[in-house]
Design an enzyme around this catalytic site. Structure first.
Site, PDB file in Angstrom:
ATOM      1  N   GLU A 117       6.210  88.806  21.001  1.00  0.00           N
ATOM      2  CA  GLU A 117       6.830  90.112  21.219  1.00  0.00           C
ATOM      3  C   GLU A 117       7.324  90.681  19.889  1.00  0.00           C
ATOM      4  O   GLU A 117       7.397  89.969  18.898  1.00  0.00           O
ATOM      5  CB  GLU A 117       7.969  90.021  22.249  1.00  0.00           C
ATOM      6  CG  GLU A 117       9.006  88.968  21.942  1.00  0.00           C
ATOM      7  CD  GLU A 117       9.963  88.738  23.118  1.00  0.00           C
ATOM      8  OE1 GLU A 117      11.056  89.302  23.073  1.00  0.00           O
ATOM      9  OE2 GLU A 117       9.615  87.990  24.042  1.00  0.00           O
ATOM     10  N   ASP A 121      14.372  95.107  14.430  1.00  0.00           N
ATOM     11  CA  ASP A 121      15.229  94.973  13.262  1.00  0.00           C
ATOM     12  C   ASP A 121      16.490  95.813  13.471  1.00  0.00           C
ATOM     13  O   ASP A 121      16.542  96.974  13.106  1.00  0.00           O
ATOM     14  CB  ASP A 121      14.459  95.454  12.025  1.00  0.00           C
ATOM     15  CG  ASP A 121      15.119  94.986  10.757  1.00  0.00           C
ATOM     16  OD1 ASP A 121      16.031  94.141  10.829  1.00  0.00           O
ATOM     17  OD2 ASP A 121      14.726  95.473   9.679  1.00  0.00           O
ATOM     18  N   TYR A 234      15.664  91.123  24.956  1.00  0.00           N
ATOM     19  CA  TYR A 234      14.669  90.069  24.726  1.00  0.00           C
ATOM     20  C   TYR A 234      15.023  88.705  25.316  1.00  0.00           C
ATOM     21  O   TYR A 234      14.272  87.757  25.166  1.00  0.00           O
ATOM     22  CB  TYR A 234      14.356  89.923  23.241  1.00  0.00           C
ATOM     23  CG  TYR A 234      15.555  89.717  22.332  1.00  0.00           C
ATOM     24  CD1 TYR A 234      16.334  88.578  22.406  1.00  0.00           C
ATOM     25  CD2 TYR A 234      15.871  90.679  21.379  1.00  0.00           C
ATOM     26  CE1 TYR A 234      17.419  88.393  21.567  1.00  0.00           C
ATOM     27  CE2 TYR A 234      16.956  90.498  20.528  1.00  0.00           C
ATOM     28  CZ  TYR A 234      17.720  89.356  20.638  1.00  0.00           C
ATOM     29  OH  TYR A 234      18.785  89.175  19.811  1.00  0.00           O
ATOM     30  N   LYS A 322       7.470  86.956   9.918  1.00  0.00           N
ATOM     31  CA  LYS A 322       7.942  88.145   9.193  1.00  0.00           C
ATOM     32  C   LYS A 322       6.811  88.766   8.381  1.00  0.00           C
ATOM     33  O   LYS A 322       6.111  88.061   7.660  1.00  0.00           O
ATOM     34  CB  LYS A 322       9.066  87.740   8.217  1.00  0.00           C
ATOM     35  CG  LYS A 322      10.380  87.388   8.888  1.00  0.00           C
ATOM     36  CD  LYS A 322      11.159  88.649   9.196  1.00  0.00           C
ATOM     37  CE  LYS A 322      12.598  88.402   9.514  1.00  0.00           C
ATOM     38  NZ  LYS A 322      13.434  87.982   8.431  1.00  0.00           N
ATOM     39  N   CYS A 417      15.643 128.889  -8.941  1.00  0.00           N
ATOM     40  CA  CYS A 417      15.920 130.323  -9.085  1.00  0.00           C
ATOM     41  C   CYS A 417      16.802 130.637 -10.284  1.00  0.00           C
ATOM     42  O   CYS A 417      17.030 131.797 -10.583  1.00  0.00           O
ATOM     43  CB  CYS A 417      16.566 130.873  -7.815  1.00  0.00           C
ATOM     44  SG  CYS A 417      18.262 130.321  -7.577  1.00  0.00           S
ATOM     45  N   CYS A 432      22.918 125.101  -4.811  1.00  0.00           N
ATOM     46  CA  CYS A 432      22.554 126.444  -5.211  1.00  0.00           C
ATOM     47  C   CYS A 432      23.000 127.329  -4.054  1.00  0.00           C
ATOM     48  O   CYS A 432      22.628 127.094  -2.917  1.00  0.00           O
ATOM     49  CB  CYS A 432      21.046 126.524  -5.393  1.00  0.00           C
ATOM     50  SG  CYS A 432      20.481 128.226  -5.470  1.00  0.00           S
ATOM     51  N   CYS A 437      17.337 132.099  -2.850  1.00  0.00           N
ATOM     52  CA  CYS A 437      16.633 131.104  -3.663  1.00  0.00           C
ATOM     53  C   CYS A 437      15.354 130.698  -2.934  1.00  0.00           C
ATOM     54  O   CYS A 437      15.386 130.408  -1.738  1.00  0.00           O
ATOM     55  CB  CYS A 437      17.520 129.879  -3.872  1.00  0.00           C
ATOM     56  SG  CYS A 437      16.646 128.504  -4.635  1.00  0.00           S
TER      57      CYS A 437
END
Ligand code: IVH
Length: 676
Positions: A117, A121, A234, A322, A417, A432, A437
């Site tokens: 499965e 993470d 799980y 992994k 700009c 800005c 811009c």
């Protein structure tokens, strides 16, 4: 208070809860909603309303309790019924084969049935259910004891707050059980979170795992609720033991209980099939909405699991394969800034190109000045970078300082700009502020045309893209000159003549908007709708607002030094002053809804409006209330003085009747204004 018979109420509450539970499952677990968000919201609102009236009927498993309670002092520690162990890792297929050999030797079997499965993470969590109701959520902690984070996990929509009898029966389980799994954040939610953090100058998260873990372990559950987390199950336990003969049965049971799991888990006959599974997912995992860092392989038979047992740290019957780390070292050749759609300047590291997890990386975001300082990175340094799926790679740390390294400095002028860069006190971002811009053009036009701003229907992303890309619109004032270019507008990709006409009409009509909306539409930092409204009640025109000093601005209620400074900075930008002039010339120059307070006759009184008024817009009516010292609220409570009812009123009307709040017709409201 007019209460319905408790029996009916109870029934309605129960039905609502059941429906909400079902729709949350469709939405958050199956990704397959059956009803619209509004329909869901409506049900939730109704349930909240009923629960507010009948607090005795509130239960800890009600869908309404997800929203999060009050912040807490600290976490209680809880001992796990069975330790939450970690897993041994295998970094190569050879290591997997070695492990398989040990499993076969340990069990005396020739070939083993495995379950493969996804390895999620995130942050591992144990959920404890009693009588089918979620009673506790605990972090892994040191494996033996964890932290009680119950209010936080309750905000995660894919965590069932209760499971019903039918589901338990299907899962062949009794009502007390424990589910272990991983709390995750999708890449999309992670990116959105960091973008928002960047915008407000907050903490930048390194990867989805960190932000998920952080979100679960905050003391304020409303923060957890705002982070859009998911839970993947799980492992299932009953009295600290695996309740079935096979792990595959546990996974089936979890599904019956309406948990989300590794939905593509596979029963593999022998280790080669496991390796095939790992290989298949190595590329496919990029396309998943969340990150997996490997594959967990488990012996399917519980009897063999028990025979193999545990080392001090991990089970012998499971292993984590992994995938190779997506980290690499490389040299920072240069640091330049990128102007984001909101005007925030993001420093970007230009890297010596390097392969990371099969992709060539030559750039990496450094987020902001604070991050550069935290990392201590300079041009010429060797850095460790990480690529987490499709997320733009980021710099983890400096591994070696370069000889003749050069510090990066924020430019004084916008690279797009040329206007001056502003850095507000106490803010991380450098910006800005020029609304015209080029880097911000599209964003500021979309904001200007937005529903809550000048509400120009039909001016969506696609049209704005074309108008800007073709050079037809450089700033928002140019929109009003489009009427001279009707043919060109009609020629824009796939636009019918009729819709071009409509659009131009909408643009023309937008001139009639209120000053409040126009102020909000300019997109001044920290000036939201409400501030726009308050400013419009105080200043009679945009020109007057543009001239205001910080001390004048701070006279306006709810405007503090931060907002005042932002407004002054905005109007100190010559390009923005130019724009206001251009707008006025184009005919966009609303004047005040009226600044001065006319009377204080509504002082201390809160009004709520519902339904459509015939003689005034909702905004006008609200402005009148405010000008006379009153307040306007969007919900009815015991503190409401009057509910003004137009045609087709909503649930606020019913609420007003229930709470016996004074109800006014539009005519009565008018007479009240006139003091008759
Ligand atoms: S089973 C006793 N299955 O990875 C067996 N763990 O690196 C318990 N993890 O602590 C673990 N996905 O937090 C299992 N499909 C999965 C998993 C998984 C992620 C986590 C879990 C574990 C850690 C070990």
């Amino acid at each position: 208070m007019a209460k319905a018979a408790p029996g009916n109420v109870k029934k309605e509450i129960e039905e609502l809860r059941e429906q909400l539970r079902y729709h949350e499952y469709r939405y958050y677990v199956l990704d397959d909603p059956e009803i619209s968000d509004t329909a869901y919201d409506r049900m939730m609102e109704r349930l909240k309303e009923l629960e507010a009236e009948h607090p005795e009927l509130v239960t800890p498993d009600s869908p309404t309790v997800r929203v999060g309670g009050a912040p807490r002092e600290g976490f209680q520690t809880v001992r796990h019924a069975r330790p939450m162990l970690s897993l041994d890792n295998a970094f190569s297929y050879d290591a997997l084969r070695d492990w398989d050999r040990r499993v076969r030797e340990g069990s005396g079997k020739e070939k083993i049935e495995y379950i493969a499965e996804r390895k999620f993470d995130g942050l591992s969590i144990s959920l404890q259910y009693e009588d089918g109701v979620l009673v506790r959520g605990v972090t892994r902690g040191d494996g033996t004891t964890g932290e009680d984070v119950t209010p936080n996990v309750k905000t995660i929509r894919s965590v069932p707050l209760r499971v019903d009898g039918a589901a338990l029966k299907k899962a062949k389980l009794l009502a007390d059980f424990e589910v272990r799994g991983e709390v995750m954040m999708t890449r999309k939610a992670f990116q959105a979170l960091n973008q928002e953090q960047e915008r407000i100058g907050g903490k930048i998260f390194v990867n989805p795992r960190n932000s998920a873990a952080g979100a679960v372990r905050v003391l304020d559950p409303t923060i957890t609720a705002s982070r859009k987390l998911e839970f993947f199950a799980y492992y299932l336990l009953v009295d600290g033991k695996v309740p079935f003969a096979k792990h595959s049965e546990s996974l089936e049971a979890l599904k019956q209980l309406r948990f989300r799991s590794s939905d593509d888990w596979k029963l593999c006959n022998g280790i080669q099939e496991v390796i095939d599974y790992c290989e298949a997912w190595d590329t496919k995992r990029e396309k998943l909405p969340y990150e997996i860092d490997g594959v967990v392989v488990k012996v399917n038979s519980t009897a063999i699991q028990n025979e193999l047992g545990y080392t001090a740290k991990a089970p012998r019957w499971a292993i984590a394969f992994k995938y190779p780390a997506r980290q690499e070292t490389t040299v920072v050749k240069d640091i330049q800034v990128n102007v984001g759609r909101t005007g925030a300047l993001t420093p970007v590291a230009f890297l010596e190109p390097v392969q990371v997890g099969g992709v060539t990386v030559s750039r990496s975001t450094l987020h902001n000045m604070d991050e550069i300082e935290r990392l201590g990175v300079q041009i010429g340094d060797t850095v460790l970078i990480e690529r987490a799926g499709e997320v733009i790679p980021h710099v983890l740390k400096v591994v070696k300082q370069g000889k003749g390294r050069k510090p990066f400095r924020m430019p004084k002028n916008c690279p797009e700009c040329g206007s001056a860069i502003h850095h507000l006190e106490g803010e991380v971002a450098y910006r800005c502020l020029n609304v015209a811009c080029p880097a911000k053009r599209k964003e500021s036009i979309l904001h200007f045309a937005g529903r809550r701003a000048l509400d120009i229907d039909g001016l969506g992303e696609k049209i704005v893209d074309q108008l800007v890309d073709k050079g037809m619109v450089k700033d928002v004032a140019d929109l009003y000159a489009l009427k001279e270019k009707e043919e060109e507008v009609a020629a824009l990709g796939r636009m019918a003549e009729k819709s071009a006409q409509n659009l131009l009409e909408q643009i023309e009509a937008s001139k009639k908007n209120s000053l409040a909306r126009l102020i909000y539409a300019l997109g001044i930092q920290f000036v939201g709708e409400r501030t726009g409204q308050l400013l419009a009640e105080h200043f009679s025109s945009l020109e007057e607002l543009a001239e205001a000093k910080e001390k004048d601005l701070e006279q306006v209620s709810e405007v503090g030094p931060k907002v005042a400074a932002s407004i002054v900075e905005f109007f100190s930008e010559p390009a923005n002053r130019q724009l206001i002039k251009k707008l006025a010339k184009a005919g966009v120059r609303p004047t005040a809804e009226k600044r001065e307070v006319k009377s204080d006759k509504f002082a201390g009184k809160t009004f709520v409006f519902t339904g459509t008024l015939a003689n005034r817009t909702r905004e006008e009516a609200e402005a009148i209330v405010r000008q006379n010292g009153g307040k306007v609220s969007s919900s009815v409570s015991n503190k409401t003085a009057y509910v003004v009812v137009g045609t087709d009123p909503g649930s606020k009307y019913d609420k007003a009747k229930e709470l016996r709040v004074a109800i006014l017709t539009e005519g009565e409201f008018e007479r009240l204004i006139d003091g008759k």
